[in-house]
Write an enzyme that holds these catalytic residues in place. Structure first.
Site, PDB file in Angstrom:
ATOM      1  N   SER A 143       0.845  -1.179   0.000  1.00  0.00           N
ATOM      2  CA  SER A 143       0.000   0.000   0.000  1.00  0.00           C
ATOM      3  C   SER A 143       0.896   1.250   0.000  1.00  0.00           C
ATOM      4  O   SER A 143       1.795   1.350  -0.815  1.00  0.00           O
ATOM      5  CB  SER A 143      -0.934  -0.051   1.214  1.00  0.00           C
ATOM      6  OG  SER A 143      -2.032   0.782   1.054  1.00  0.00           O
ATOM      7  N   ASP A 195      -8.386  -5.368  -6.215  1.00  0.00           N
ATOM      8  CA  ASP A 195      -8.047  -4.276  -5.317  1.00  0.00           C
ATOM      9  C   ASP A 195      -8.364  -2.947  -5.995  1.00  0.00           C
ATOM     10  O   ASP A 195      -7.840  -2.663  -7.071  1.00  0.00           O
ATOM     11  CB  ASP A 195      -6.561  -4.361  -4.980  1.00  0.00           C
ATOM     12  CG  ASP A 195      -6.078  -3.192  -4.134  1.00  0.00           C
ATOM     13  OD1 ASP A 195      -6.923  -2.490  -3.542  1.00  0.00           O
ATOM     14  OD2 ASP A 195      -4.848  -2.998  -4.069  1.00  0.00           O
ATOM     15  N   HIS A 223      -5.797  -6.449  -1.969  1.00  0.00           N
ATOM     16  CA  HIS A 223      -4.786  -5.498  -1.507  1.00  0.00           C
ATOM     17  C   HIS A 223      -3.627  -6.202  -0.811  1.00  0.00           C
ATOM     18  O   HIS A 223      -3.810  -6.840   0.215  1.00  0.00           O
ATOM     19  CB  HIS A 223      -5.463  -4.493  -0.569  1.00  0.00           C
ATOM     20  CG  HIS A 223      -4.739  -3.193  -0.448  1.00  0.00           C
ATOM     21  ND1 HIS A 223      -4.387  -2.428  -1.526  1.00  0.00           N
ATOM     22  CD2 HIS A 223      -4.302  -2.509   0.657  1.00  0.00           C
ATOM     23  CE1 HIS A 223      -3.779  -1.322  -1.108  1.00  0.00           C
ATOM     24  NE2 HIS A 223      -3.705  -1.356   0.211  1.00  0.00           N
TER      25      HIS A 223
END
Length: 510
Positions: A192, A444, A469
């Site tokens: 991320s 995602d 993710h």
């Protein structure tokens, strides 16, 4: 007085890169809470017990400002990192050091959800290091006081991605020196925002890290590169691919909620339908609560049961749609939505009501609001006519006005792409970059801003159609599907090649 971020900013920005999501920016209809992940105290204590076996907590005396020589720049703070040397081969063998570039929250949370590094450490005989991001967790400048550090834009001005990367570089160099491991190769990992930092670290500090695994890192999710409709389009597709009816029920629900919110007795109907606690009910807050559940469930649509944001079953989007299509709910839209929301907020069945007036932040993510108002301007909240959410347009001017009004700062929407690049990235990076893996799962919502094709032989994109993710960074389980096992095997193979290449060069240079 510490800054407390209003919900208009929070709903856009709070759960780190797990947000900047859906609703219009700060307005008269701002709700009083942002219902973030409802992690309970018992879950945190269990995680704490598990952490005792995963790593040791250490601190490094860090400088406040790496890019200035004013006297104030030399202030110091205690910078936390976690270390695991269980499988390290040691400095004599120049065994590798794997470093996680910390995200915008408590580093322990990310360490406990980055099992891939622990899983592969024995194979590589690697030392594991997880470095916390400044202004989060226990890594708080100005004497460790959040009241001071978070008090105004003058103190928060030291919270930037470039300062964080310099922190990591300084700490790594010092750690290697203290361990007599100057020649041990370093590979950085991140997911991320942490994945963005890992990729940027490799580009900015190639003399410190020989390679980077950047998982679900939306380094292209900036204005004039990625469409502001991309994020919600992927969420829409996630639900629509499971069931057209599921998609239609959710899409049609917003109008019903809004109409009931205006109707006499409507708010009480909404409160009872969704088991909202009696202390507070508001139609806008309810919409935000439901939107959060759908967005985060799409992000964490993992193939195995998890407890990352909340306890969730395997393939939670599918489970939400099954709940919506349960024939026992008949034609009651609110009963269908309640059952779906229960998958995200109450899968354990422990909650008896949902508190919209409470905004827990157990992992200390709130200062992402500052980052999202200064340099991390990630356009995500556009919704076209087919979106599962109410139609809306991305409006930078509204975001800028909200940030200016609250923090007293003007965002710099083009700074990140100026500092790290992004425009024409495929043409640019193949000329000088190397040794970066970009993983993206197409389920995602952030994958729309990721690198989805190879840039060169050593800047590789691994794309998983069924991935969510940073699923590749999670602990491996016996239930992992073959495609996920194959992704991790490929990542290990690439990292092995980088390290072998490094050892070859080291031998020939000495």
């Amino acid at each position: 007085m510490r800054i407390t971020i209003p919900v208009g900013i929070l709903f856009l920005c709070l759960i780190s890169i797990f947000s900047c999501l859906l609703s219009p920016v700060y307005s008269a209809k701002v709700t009083p809470t942002f219902p973030s992940s409802a992690i309970r105290p018992e879950q945190l204590s269990l995680a704490k017990k598990a952490s005792n076996k995963l790593y040791k907590e250490k601190f490094f005396t860090q400088i406040l400002d790496h890019f200035n020589f004013n006297p104030k720049s030399y202030q110091r703070f205690q910078h936390r990192y976690l270390i695991n040397d269980t499988f390290w081969g040691g400095p004599r063998k120049n065994s590798p050091i794997f470093v996680y570039t910390g995200n915008e929250g408590d580093i322990e949370w990310f360490a406990q959800n980055t099992g891939f590094m622990f899983d592969i450490a024995p194979h590589f005989k690697a030392l594991l290091v997880f470095i916390e991001h400044r202004f989060y967790g226990k890594s708080i400048p100005f004497g460790g006081s959040k009241d001071i550090a978070y008090s105004n834009s003058s103190t928060l001005g030291y919270l930037t991605s470039t300062q964080a990367l310099a922190d990591y570089a300084t700490l790594i160099v010092d750690l290697k020196k203290n361990l007599s491991a100057v020649d041990s190769p370093v590979v950085v990992f991140g997911g991320s925002y942490g994945g963005m930092l890992a990729a940027w670290f490799r580009l900015k500090y190639p003399h410190i890290a020989i390679g980077a695994l950047a998982s679900s890192a939306p380094i292209l999710n900036f204005e004039n590169i990625t469409s502001p409709y991309s994020f919600t389009n992927i969420i829409t597709q996630d639900f629509r691919s499971e069931s057209e009816n599921c998609y239609k029920v959710i899409k049609g629900s917003w109008k019903q909620i809004k109409e009931n919110g205006k109707r006499s007795g409507g708010l009480e109907l909404l409160r009872k339908s969704f088991r909202i606690c009696k202390n507070y009910i508001d139609a806008d807050a309810l919409e935000s609560w439901l939107s959060t559940a759908f967005a985060y469930t799409a992000m964490t649509d993992y193939p195995t049961p998890t407890n990352f944001l909340n306890p969730l079953p395997a393939y939670p989007v599918k489970q939400m749609c099954k709940a919506i299509e349960d024939p026992r709910t008949g034609n009651d839209t609110f009963a269908k939505l309640y059952s779906a929301a229960n998958i995200y907020y109450n899968y354990t069945g422990a909650s008896t009501c949902f508190n919209l007036a409470n905004s827990p932040d157990p992992h200390g993510l709130s200062m992402w609001g500052w980052q999202a108002c200064t340099e991390m301007i990630l356009p995500t909240n556009g919704n076209n006519k087919k979106s599962i959410f109410p139609e809306s347009q991305w409006n930078y001017s509204e975001r800028a006005a909200a940030c200016k009004g609250f923090y007293g700062v003007d965002p710099r929407p083009n700074w990140i792409t100026t500092e790290f690049g992004g425009q024409n990235i495929y043409r640019v990076l193949k000329r000088f970059g190397s040794n970066i893996i970009f993983f993206n799962g197409l389920r995602d919502p952030w994958s729309g801003g990721g690198v989805l094709k190879n840039i060169s032989k050593s800047i590789v994109a691994i794309v998983a159609e069924e991935g969510a993710h940073h699923v590749d960074l999670r602990f491996a389980t016996s239930e992992d599907p073959k495609w996920l096992q194959d992704v991790r095997k490929r990542e290990v193979k690439l990292i092995s090649h980088w390290i072998s290449q490094y050892y070859h060069d080291l031998a020939h240079d000495s």
